[in-house]
Design a protein around this motif. Structure first.
Motif, PDB file in Angstrom:
ATOM      1  N   PRO A   1      51.363  46.754  44.366  1.00 52.88           N
ATOM      2  CA  PRO A   1      52.700  46.397  44.703  1.00 52.88           C
ATOM      3  C   PRO A   1      52.790  44.972  44.865  1.00 52.88           C
ATOM      4  O   PRO A   1      52.274  44.166  45.341  1.00 52.88           O
ATOM      5  CB  PRO A   1      52.717  47.116  46.140  1.00 52.88           C
ATOM      6  CG  PRO A   1      51.780  48.162  46.073  1.00 52.88           C
ATOM      7  CD  PRO A   1      50.516  47.545  45.072  1.00 52.88           C
ATOM      8  N   GLY A   2      54.195  44.516  44.415  1.00 54.78           N
ATOM      9  CA  GLY A   2      54.621  43.035  44.316  1.00 54.78           C
ATOM     10  C   GLY A   2      54.133  42.468  43.037  1.00 54.78           C
ATOM     11  O   GLY A   2      54.653  41.108  43.191  1.00 54.78           O
ATOM     12  N   GLY A   3      53.817  43.305  42.119  1.00 55.47           N
ATOM     13  CA  GLY A   3      53.548  42.683  40.885  1.00 55.47           C
ATOM     14  C   GLY A   3      54.649  42.492  39.952  1.00 55.47           C
ATOM     15  O   GLY A   3      55.894  42.875  40.313  1.00 55.47           O
ATOM     16  N   SER A   4      54.418  42.198  38.689  1.00 57.65           N
ATOM     17  CA  SER A   4      55.460  41.744  37.810  1.00 57.65           C
ATOM     18  C   SER A   4      55.710  42.776  36.722  1.00 57.65           C
ATOM     19  O   SER A   4      56.446  42.569  36.045  1.00 57.65           O
ATOM     20  CB  SER A   4      55.427  40.243  36.966  1.00 57.65           C
ATOM     21  OG  SER A   4      55.524  39.387  38.009  1.00 57.65           O
ATOM     22  N   GLY A   5      54.966  43.902  36.671  1.00 58.54           N
ATOM     23  CA  GLY A   5      55.015  44.815  35.957  1.00 58.54           C
ATOM     24  C   GLY A   5      53.603  44.871  35.048  1.00 58.54           C
ATOM     25  O   GLY A   5      53.123  46.351  35.468  1.00 58.54           O
ATOM     26  N   GLY A   6      53.107  44.179  34.279  1.00 63.04           N
ATOM     27  CA  GLY A   6      51.940  44.233  33.626  1.00 63.04           C
ATOM     28  C   GLY A   6      50.911  43.882  34.471  1.00 63.04           C
ATOM     29  O   GLY A   6      50.929  43.458  35.404  1.00 63.04           O
ATOM     30  N   PRO A   7      49.565  43.587  33.872  1.00 67.04           N
ATOM     31  CA  PRO A   7      48.449  43.002  34.569  1.00 67.04           C
ATOM     32  C   PRO A   7      48.946  41.672  35.088  1.00 67.04           C
ATOM     33  O   PRO A   7      49.622  40.770  34.443  1.00 67.04           O
ATOM     34  CB  PRO A   7      47.439  42.756  33.612  1.00 67.04           C
ATOM     35  CG  PRO A   7      47.703  44.068  32.386  1.00 67.04           C
ATOM     36  CD  PRO A   7      49.162  44.084  32.652  1.00 67.04           C
ATOM     37  N   ASP A   8      48.652  41.276  36.376  1.00 64.49           N
ATOM     38  CA  ASP A   8      49.260  40.111  37.026  1.00 64.49           C
ATOM     39  C   ASP A   8      48.010  39.063  37.352  1.00 64.49           C
ATOM     40  O   ASP A   8      46.894  39.708  37.752  1.00 64.49           O
ATOM     41  CB  ASP A   8      49.832  40.310  38.176  1.00 64.49           C
ATOM     42  CG  ASP A   8      51.675  40.435  37.687  1.00 64.49           C
ATOM     43  OD1 ASP A   8      52.135  40.561  36.433  1.00 64.49           O
ATOM     44  OD2 ASP A   8      52.531  40.485  38.489  1.00 64.49           O
ATOM     45  N   ILE A   9      48.297  37.734  37.511  1.00 67.56           N
ATOM     46  CA  ILE A   9      47.268  36.937  38.273  1.00 67.56           C
ATOM     47  C   ILE A   9      47.609  36.831  39.815  1.00 67.56           C
ATOM     48  O   ILE A   9      48.751  36.534  40.002  1.00 67.56           O
ATOM     49  CB  ILE A   9      47.247  35.533  37.663  1.00 67.56           C
ATOM     50  CG1 ILE A   9      46.945  35.715  36.213  1.00 67.56           C
ATOM     51  CG2 ILE A   9      46.094  34.764  38.095  1.00 67.56           C
ATOM     52  CD1 ILE A   9      47.021  34.725  35.428  1.00 67.56           C
ATOM     53  N   TRP A  10      46.618  36.707  40.638  1.00 70.40           N
ATOM     54  CA  TRP A  10      46.846  36.665  41.967  1.00 70.40           C
ATOM     55  C   TRP A  10      45.908  35.848  42.697  1.00 70.40           C
ATOM     56  O   TRP A  10      44.893  35.363  41.911  1.00 70.40           O
ATOM     57  CB  TRP A  10      46.520  38.222  42.700  1.00 70.40           C
ATOM     58  CG  TRP A  10      47.428  39.368  42.605  1.00 70.40           C
ATOM     59  CD1 TRP A  10      47.527  39.921  41.158  1.00 70.40           C
ATOM     60  CD2 TRP A  10      48.480  40.002  43.127  1.00 70.40           C
ATOM     61  NE1 TRP A  10      48.516  41.033  41.126  1.00 70.40           N
ATOM     62  CE2 TRP A  10      49.270  40.937  42.454  1.00 70.40           C
ATOM     63  CE3 TRP A  10      48.748  39.738  44.600  1.00 70.40           C
ATOM     64  CZ2 TRP A  10      50.180  41.658  42.950  1.00 70.40           C
ATOM     65  CZ3 TRP A  10      49.725  40.535  45.009  1.00 70.40           C
ATOM     66  CH2 TRP A  10      50.557  41.589  44.307  1.00 70.40           C
ATOM     67  N   VAL A  11      46.245  35.360  43.574  1.00 71.12           N
ATOM     68  CA  VAL A  11      45.307  34.256  44.519  1.00 71.12           C
ATOM     69  C   VAL A  11      44.955  34.865  46.009  1.00 71.12           C
ATOM     70  O   VAL A  11      45.952  35.182  46.563  1.00 71.12           O
ATOM     71  CB  VAL A  11      45.998  32.891  44.357  1.00 71.12           C
ATOM     72  CG1 VAL A  11      47.074  32.807  44.960  1.00 71.12           C
ATOM     73  CG2 VAL A  11      44.828  31.872  44.921  1.00 71.12           C
ATOM     74  N   ALA A  12      43.912  34.673  46.437  1.00 66.22           N
ATOM     75  CA  ALA A  12      43.564  34.776  48.022  1.00 66.22           C
ATOM     76  C   ALA A  12      43.008  33.483  48.373  1.00 66.22           C
ATOM     77  O   ALA A  12      42.330  32.591  47.682  1.00 66.22           O
ATOM     78  CB  ALA A  12      42.477  35.894  48.159  1.00 66.22           C
ATOM     79  N   LYS A  13      43.666  33.044  49.445  1.00 65.94           N
ATOM     80  CA  LYS A  13      42.905  31.800  50.028  1.00 65.94           C
ATOM     81  C   LYS A  13      42.357  31.988  51.459  1.00 65.94           C
ATOM     82  O   LYS A  13      42.359  32.812  52.104  1.00 65.94           O
ATOM     83  CB  LYS A  13      44.294  31.014  50.227  1.00 65.94           C
ATOM     84  CG  LYS A  13      45.302  30.730  48.897  1.00 65.94           C
ATOM     85  CD  LYS A  13      46.278  29.878  49.291  1.00 65.94           C
ATOM     86  CE  LYS A  13      47.211  29.957  48.123  1.00 65.94           C
ATOM     87  NZ  LYS A  13      48.654  29.288  48.194  1.00 65.94           N
ATOM     88  N   ARG A  14      41.599  30.776  51.760  1.00 68.89           N
ATOM     89  CA  ARG A  14      40.924  30.833  53.032  1.00 68.89           C
ATOM     90  C   ARG A  14      40.878  29.275  53.502  1.00 68.89           C
ATOM     91  O   ARG A  14      41.053  28.178  52.798  1.00 68.89           O
ATOM     92  CB  ARG A  14      39.743  31.106  53.075  1.00 68.89           C
ATOM     93  CG  ARG A  14      38.840  30.634  52.052  1.00 68.89           C
ATOM     94  CD  ARG A  14      37.273  31.369  51.913  1.00 68.89           C
ATOM     95  NE  ARG A  14      36.404  30.557  50.752  1.00 68.89           N
ATOM     96  CZ  ARG A  14      35.015  31.226  50.596  1.00 68.89           C
ATOM     97  NH1 ARG A  14      34.828  31.884  51.304  1.00 68.89           N
ATOM     98  NH2 ARG A  14      34.617  30.463  49.794  1.00 68.89           N
ATOM     99  N   ALA A  15      41.067  29.267  54.799  1.00 64.36           N
ATOM    100  CA  ALA A  15      40.995  27.675  55.308  1.00 64.36           C
ATOM    101  C   ALA A  15      39.721  27.127  55.188  1.00 64.36           C
ATOM    102  O   ALA A  15      39.636  25.487  55.098  1.00 64.36           O
ATOM    103  CB  ALA A  15      41.415  27.795  56.962  1.00 64.36           C
ATOM    104  N   SER A  16      38.683  27.444  55.230  1.00 64.17           N
ATOM    105  CA  SER A  16      37.311  26.931  55.038  1.00 64.17           C
ATOM    106  C   SER A  16      36.368  27.840  54.316  1.00 64.17           C
ATOM    107  O   SER A  16      36.573  29.078  54.332  1.00 64.17           O
ATOM    108  CB  SER A  16      36.621  26.390  56.437  1.00 64.17           C
ATOM    109  OG  SER A  16      36.134  27.453  57.124  1.00 64.17           O
TER     110      SER A  16
END
Length: 339
Positions: A68-83
């Protein structure tokens, strides 16, 4: 007591040399461990890691399952952390400036974190899949509109799996364009500065490429080791194994590719990529039952030079006698890339 003292002597010599020299070592792999628990939001059935930022604070992955929240096909996502000690935050879609209704996959981030390369089959390209880049002004800025690298890099065929070098002056990728050795070959495009356009791609040749498909993955932080997947004969997996090639310097040719071995290649399909700090190889594995997982194997320098089961004064003598020679077994450094 003497054995302990000798080990300490060897350790002190190693540390002293590493502090003053740019040296490398032959290496082996430790036992891989399942790291899916480190990325609990990733569904291993249809999502896997593409790359890590150099500071280890961002991980980019591709999702093929219609998250959910994608653009339709396979998408690129990112996860982040502070350290690097913190947990990863909730995944974020890179949004419509980067992702398209088509396939967007295999991201590779530059060492400064300001460029992200990937391949896509979106409309308006030059071939079946093209390589694109998106840029941002700072590491906290949003990614800008994706730009096609143009017809000098892309062809009417498939250009896949970009991997940008740490200095940002080389771009490695795979292509099934005419003139290759097999299904897909590894190519490199170069540029003189970060402000210059990418030059005409060059095939890496028979030392790296095979009659099968050779799929570029990623480079070590010093740019002297490249890992990739290949379905060439002689592997341990039924479909694809992880391989590596090394070079002595940035201007030296790539050496003949070697299989990463059965410790790393334990599934039907095995795709390696380097960890953020280069201390381990991250492996995307599919087992014979079609179950995917992500594992990580530490890179361990070889220090028992005479293979007698003990690290002692004899190994120190071998280290001293072979220092400065071309025998890489006796080179020790903080990162075990080998030369």
């Amino acid at each position: 007591m003497n054995a302990t003292r000798n080990c300490l002597i060897l350790a002190c010599v190693v540390v002293a040399v590493c502090a003053t020299s740019n040296v490398r070592a032959d290496f082996t792999f430790g036992e891989p461990v399942d790291v899916h628990t480190d990325f609990p939001y990733v569904n291993p059935a249809d999502e896997w890691t593409d790359c890590f930022s150099a500071d280890g604070l961002e991980v980019y992955f591709e999702s093929w399952g219609g998250r959910p929240g994608g653009s339709g096909g396979p998408d690129i996502w990112v996860a982040k952390r502070a350290s690097v000690e913190d947990d990863w935050g909730a995944p974020e879609n890179l949004g419509p400036l980067v992702n398209s209704p088509g396939m967007d996959a295999h991201a590779s981030i530059s060492a400064d974190g300001l460029e992200l390369y990937f391949h896509s089959n979106r409309p308006g390209g030059y071939g079946l899949t093209d390589i694109y880049v998106t840029a941002r002004a700072t590491r906290t800025s949003p990614w800008g509109p994706a730009a096609n690298l143009g017809p000098l890099v892309n062809t009417s065929q498939r250009e896949l799996g970009p991997a940008v070098s740490p200095d940002g002056l080389e771009l490695y990728f795979s292509s099934n364009r005419p003139g290759g050795s097999g299904g897909t070959d590894a190519y490199v495009s170069a540029r003189a500065t970060r402000n210059d356009p990418w030059g005409a791609p060059v095939n890496l040749g028979p030392a790296v490429n095979s009659p099968g498909s050779d799929d570029v993955s990623s480079l070590s932080p010093d740019g002297l080791l490249m890992v990739f997947g290949s379905d060439r004969p002689g592997g341990f997996g039924a479909e694809e194994d992880g391989y590596m090639t090394r070079r002595a310097s940035r201007s030296a040719p790539w050496q003949p590719a070697v299989n990463l071995g059965p410790v790393v290649n334990r599934g039907v399909y095995n795709m390696p990529l380097m960890s953020a700090d280069g201390s381990a190889v991250h492996i995307i594995v599919c087992d014979p039952n079609g179950i995917w997982t992500e594992m990580e194997a530490p890179i361990l320098p070889v220090v028992d030079f005479n293979a007698d089961g003990a690290v002692d004064l004899d190994d120190l003598v071998l280290l001293i006698d072979n220092w400065g020679t071309d025998n890489t077994l006796y080179d020790i450094g903080p990162f075990a890339w080998g030369d």
